[in-house]
Design a protein around this motif. Structure first.
Motif, PDB file in Angstrom:
ATOM      1  N   SER A 221      30.251 -78.668  22.949  1.00 17.42           N
ATOM      2  CA  SER A 221      29.750 -79.646  21.975  1.00 17.42           C
ATOM      3  C   SER A 221      29.886 -81.080  22.489  1.00 17.42           C
ATOM      4  CB  SER A 221      30.496 -79.497  20.646  1.00 17.42           C
ATOM      5  OG  SER A 221      31.892 -79.689  20.844  1.00 17.42           O
ATOM      6  N   GLY A 222      30.801 -81.296  23.417  1.00 18.12           N
ATOM      7  CA  GLY A 222      30.966 -82.623  23.994  1.00 18.12           C
ATOM      8  C   GLY A 222      30.094 -82.872  25.199  1.00 18.12           C
ATOM      9  N   ASP A 223      29.195 -81.944  25.511  1.00 15.53           N
ATOM     10  CA  ASP A 223      28.332 -82.067  26.699  1.00 15.53           C
ATOM     11  C   ASP A 223      26.965 -81.478  26.368  1.00 15.53           C
ATOM     12  OD1 ASP A 223      27.458 -82.513  29.287  1.00 15.53           O
ATOM     13  OD2 ASP A 223      28.328 -80.669  30.067  1.00 15.53           O
ATOM     14  N   SER A 224      26.255 -82.111  25.463  1.00 19.29           N
ATOM     15  CA  SER A 224      25.019 -81.543  24.945  1.00 19.29           C
ATOM     16  C   SER A 224      23.909 -81.442  25.985  1.00 19.29           C
ATOM     17  CB  SER A 224      24.516 -82.370  23.750  1.00 19.29           C
ATOM     18  OG  SER A 224      24.274 -83.720  24.155  1.00 19.29           O
ATOM     19  N   ARG A 225      23.950 -82.254  27.034  1.00 16.90           N
ATOM     20  CA  ARG A 225      22.905 -82.234  28.052  1.00 16.90           C
ATOM     21  C   ARG A 225      23.357 -81.548  29.349  1.00 16.90           C
ATOM     22  NH1 ARG A 225      18.204 -82.293  26.493  1.00 16.90           N
ATOM     23  NH2 ARG A 225      17.500 -83.108  28.494  1.00 16.90           N
TER      24      ARG A 225
ATOM     25  N   GLY B  17      22.388 -75.486  31.992  1.00 17.58           N
ATOM     26  CA  GLY B  17      21.700 -76.751  31.814  1.00 17.58           C
ATOM     27  C   GLY B  17      20.339 -76.611  31.161  1.00 17.58           C
ATOM     28  N   PRO B  18      19.815 -77.710  30.631  1.00 14.06           N
ATOM     29  CA  PRO B  18      18.535 -77.683  29.916  1.00 14.06           C
ATOM     30  C   PRO B  18      17.367 -77.202  30.770  1.00 14.06           C
ATOM     31  CG  PRO B  18      19.702 -79.731  29.486  1.00 14.06           C
ATOM     32  CD  PRO B  18      20.452 -79.030  30.574  1.00 14.06           C
ATOM     33  N   ALA B  19      17.376 -77.519  32.070  1.00 17.65           N
ATOM     34  CA  ALA B  19      16.255 -77.109  32.916  1.00 17.65           C
ATOM     35  C   ALA B  19      16.149 -75.595  32.993  1.00 17.65           C
ATOM     36  CB  ALA B  19      16.416 -77.700  34.312  1.00 17.65           C
TER      37      ALA B  19
END
Length: 363
Positions: free
Chosen positions: A174-178, A143-145
């Motif tokens: 690619s279908g779950d950028s976040r 994840g981004p965090a």
């Protein structure tokens, strides 16, 4: 010869009236797992009780989610290190100066084992140093965090002026950028499971035990299938194998629905707010879908490894990215939730049936 048939349809007139009443005894019909019927509230209680119940649930939501996410802080995220003793010690010292208590340095014998630890979610990043060549590898699928926290590690070994390469070896789909698709899918299904548990007693309070379990199984399978079709096939947001994701999602839906039904069965109307607090609020806050459990406060972290949402999310992440990390544990725990809740309903149903028979026999 005439045959005389004597029946007991009209007992002798001198038979005591009480004997007439006991001759034809009605045994109780099939018992159900419906909670005990309670009369509706009136007067001041009818005004105050809904207010208190809703406020308790709302304030629990505010308190738990703010406690979990108002200032999320990493707590000893494991970082694999493959370097000489001097380089590893220097890396650890600088790391603690930059982010005290955020990371935990674990030594590994070689780069292959360190990368394997990252890919199996045993470490969130790895610092690999081989003489003059150094780099940091991490899994963006966390994840981004986590990515935002790990990326600055590039400047830790040699200072800001000598940054080293940072490589994402497990990027998000690619279908779950976040990296939130697993959380949204699980949140929606947990909400559906809670609503099923609540609604099943409102529209069909007198279902037998077998019928209610059949309804529970039907909801779990259809909900799991629909969610998997939407998340995996329609949007391509969860890259795990269809059958595996379907199985985990089905078990998670069944566990949440069974827990809600069991709470209502045990506590009656009070089981509805209890189900919303434990299954919806605490379950989703500790699921690890927004942030890994290592970012949660210490009093919430243990719940991530036992609540249906937490073990389900980890199992789906494991199927999608981390080589089945948490899959076996998740299946076992979800099955235990279902078995315990269904067993509780069955036991209470048997107790109710036994009490009804004894009551009828002593009338």
């Amino acid at each position: 010869m005439d045959t005389v048939i004597i029946t007991d349809a009209h007992p002798p007139a001198d038979e005591p009236p009480s004997h007439h009443r006991h001759r034809h005894r009605h045994l109780p019909g099939p018992q159900t797992d419906a909670p005990p019927a309670r009369p509706g509230l009136t007067g001041p209680k009818a005004v105050i009780t809904p207010v208190i119940s809703v406020l308790v649930v709302g304030l629990a939501f505010v308190s738990v989610f703010l406690a979990a996410f108002h200032t999320p802080t990493a707590h000893r995220l494991p970082v694999a290190v493959v370097a000489s003793d001097h380089s590893a010690a220097l890396f650890d010292v600088r790391l603690q100066r930059i982010a005290p208590e955020a990371f935990q340095v674990d030594r590994y014998p070689d780069a292959a084992s360190a990368r394997d630890a990252v890919e199996h979610r045993q470490a969130y990043a790895a610092y690999l140093s081989d003489g003059d060549k150094s780099k940091v590898v991490y899994a963006g699928a966390n994840g981004p965090a986590v990515s935002a926290l790990v990326t600055p590690l590039a400047s830790v070994p040699h200072g800001e002026a000598h940054k080293i390469p940072v490589v994402d070896i497990l990027p998000l789909s690619s279908g779950d950028s976040r990296g939130l698709s697993v959380f949204y899918a699980s949140f929606g299904l947990i909400l559906a499971g809670f609503l099923f548990g609540q609604l099943t007693y409102q529209v069909a309070p007198r279902l037998s035990f077998g019928q209610r379990v059949l309804s529970l199984a039907l909801f779990a399978v259809l909900g799991g299938l629909a969610t998997t079709l939407i998340a995996c096939t329609a949007f391509g947001a969860i890259p795990g194998p269809f059958i595996g994701i379907f199985g985990v999602v089905t078990l998670m839906a069944g566990a949440v629905a069974a827990a809600t039904v069991a709470l209502i069965r045990v506590f009656g109307p009070a089981g509805v707010p209890l189900g919303s607090i434990f299954m919806l609020i605490i379950g989703n806050a500790t699921s690890g879908g927004v942030l890994p459990p290592s970012f949660l406060p210490s009093w919430l972290q243990p719940l991530a490894s036992v609540m249906p949402a937490g073990v389900g999310v980890r199992a789906m992440d494991g199927l999608s990215y981390f080589h089945h990390d948490g899959l076996t544990r998740g299946i076992v725990i979800l099955c235990c939730w279902i078995a315990a809740c269904v067993g509780t309903m069955f036991l209470l149903d048997r107790i109710a049936a036994t009490s009804g028979i004894v009551h009828a026999a002593t009338r």
